[in-house]
Scaffold this active site. Structure first.
Site, short mmCIF file in Angstrom:
data_model
loop_
_atom_site.label_atom_id
_atom_site.label_comp_id
_atom_site.label_asym_id
_atom_site.label_seq_id
_atom_site.Cartn_x
_atom_site.Cartn_y
_atom_site.Cartn_z
N SER A 176 0.86 -1.19 0.00
CA SER A 176 0.00 0.00 0.00
C SER A 176 0.89 1.24 0.00
O SER A 176 1.73 1.37 -0.89
CB SER A 176 -0.95 -0.03 1.21
N THR A 177 0.76 2.12 0.98
CA THR A 177 1.51 3.37 1.00
C THR A 177 3.01 3.12 0.91
O THR A 177 3.58 2.39 1.73
CB THR A 177 1.20 4.17 2.28
N HIS A 202 -2.51 -1.10 -3.51
CA HIS A 202 -3.65 -0.19 -3.36
C HIS A 202 -3.43 1.04 -4.23
O HIS A 202 -2.51 1.83 -4.00
CB HIS A 202 -3.81 0.24 -1.90
N MET A 295 -0.17 1.20 5.28
CA MET A 295 -0.93 1.52 6.48
C MET A 295 -2.06 0.52 6.67
O MET A 295 -2.66 0.06 5.70
CB MET A 295 -1.50 2.93 6.35
N ASP A 298 -4.52 -4.74 6.11
CA ASP A 298 -4.87 -5.56 4.95
C ASP A 298 -3.72 -6.50 4.61
O ASP A 298 -2.58 -6.07 4.44
CB ASP A 298 -5.19 -4.66 3.75
#
Length: 359
Positions: A176-177, A202, A295, A298
């Protein structure tokens, strides 16, 4: 009392500026300023330095990408979330922004901006907070470091028509991030005969195709946005399209991907948990699971399911993560066999894949 989070919105659209301002003004602990272009933003930053910037890319006087590069060259770079309305070929500019140091992309529609912003308030607020928390992980960027020795031999990559041998190993990756840069480092070092890779990053749906195309240009393996029925095979990495869940299923001696609609899982679509759970069922011990920077949680439950099914599991270490949330959650669940720096992740994946072959 927690300190205020200062947000600077840089966008030449008055509708977007006022929409974001109205949206965020009532968020507890958040102070918002706006600027119609980067030059005005620079002036405002002299008096109040923001904690995070929400940045458009297409603006007069100075484009957002140039402004981003300047920000990333500072001794203490300001975290940036890109809010881009660019589509088609322009989405490549947004992907370039991620390479230049932006942490996330928020897609901006061409119509119905006000309605979009109201519906996406929670996601926008979370993206800004995530980016601000990652501030200490940003490093000053000068001239990009080129790792040419690891990707000079471009002719080693087999053309797509030659990729006919299906691997019996699945490498499943979630991020993600900060994940776009982590994935670049992971995939650039992969050899042309690496096991088949499936990825959930993501990212909004308008940008995953351009992201995959960019990685394909940089890597010795084939990288593409996944399509329904694509095979998981040697020398290929498949990236889940934005806004579609991706599952792996077994058909005879082969693994294929299946794309699905449906609601968010673990707060995301595509969801890393959906991918990992499917790999646990379809591949079991013939798999390697990798959870990278991001973050939230998930992927943590899914990675545990993979480990319980006999897969080898890896997580990125805190020191090399932009945000350590997802790997930390998996480690706390006991889902991780080995914690590895991103620079050593490719070797760790290949080593674990060889162990799977021995089994």
């Amino acid at each position: 009392m927690a300190s205020l989070l200062r947000v600077l919105v840089v966008d030449d659209s008055a509708v977007v500026r006022q929409g974001v301002l109205a949206l965020l003004q009532n968020v507890p602990g958040m102070v918002v300023e706006v600027a119609s272009d980067p030059l005005i933003a620079k002036q405002k930053m002299k008096s109040h330095r923001p904690d995070v910037i929400l940045l458009d890319l297409e603006m007069p006087r100075m484009d957002g990408l140039t402004f981003l590069r300047e920000l990333m060259r500072e001794d203490e770079p300001v975290p940036v979330v890109v809010c881009s309305g660019l589509a088609g070929p322009g989405s490549e500019t947004a992907v370039r922004a991620l390479q230049e140091g932006a942490l996330e992309i928020i897609a901006k529609p061409q119509l119905g901006v006000g309605e979009f912003l109201r519906e996406s308030r929670a996601r926008l607020v979370q993206a800004l907070r995530n980016a601000a928390r990652a501030r200490s992980r940003l490093v000053r960027r000068g001239t990009p470091v080129k790792e040419e020795p690891e990707r000079l031999e471009r002719t080693e990559r087999p053309p797509p028509s030659m990729l006919t041998v299906t691997t019996d190993i699945v490498v499943a990756v979630g991020a993600s991030t900060g994940g776009t840069e982590a994935l670049r480092q992971l995939l650039e070092r992969m050899p042309p005969d690496c096991p088949g890779i499936v990825i959930v990053q993501h990212m909004p749906e308008q940008f995953t195709s351009a992201f995959a195309k960019r990685l394909h240009e940089l890597c010795r393996i084939e990288v593409k946005e996944a399509e329904q029925g694509d095979r998981v095979q040697q020398g290929r990495a498949l990236i889940a399209p934005g806004n579609r869940h991706l599952r792996v299923r077994r058909t005879g001696g082969h693994y294929q991907v299946e794309l699905m609609d449906g609601g968010r899982v673990s707060g995301h679509k595509p969801s890393v948990d959906v991918l990992f759970q499917s790999v646990a069922r379809a591949a079991g011990e013939n798999a390697v699971g990798v959870l990278l920077t991001g973050m939230g949680e998930d992927g943590a439950d899914g990675l545990l399911a993979m480990k319980q099914a006999g897969a080898e599991t890896l997580a990125q270490d805190e020191a090399s993560c932009v945000v350590f949330g997802m790997p930390r959650a998996a480690i706390q669940r006991g889902a991780v066999d080995e914690v590895v720096s991103i620079r050593g992740m490719t070797d760790a994946v290949l080593r674990r894949a060889r162990r799977v072959r021995v089994h």
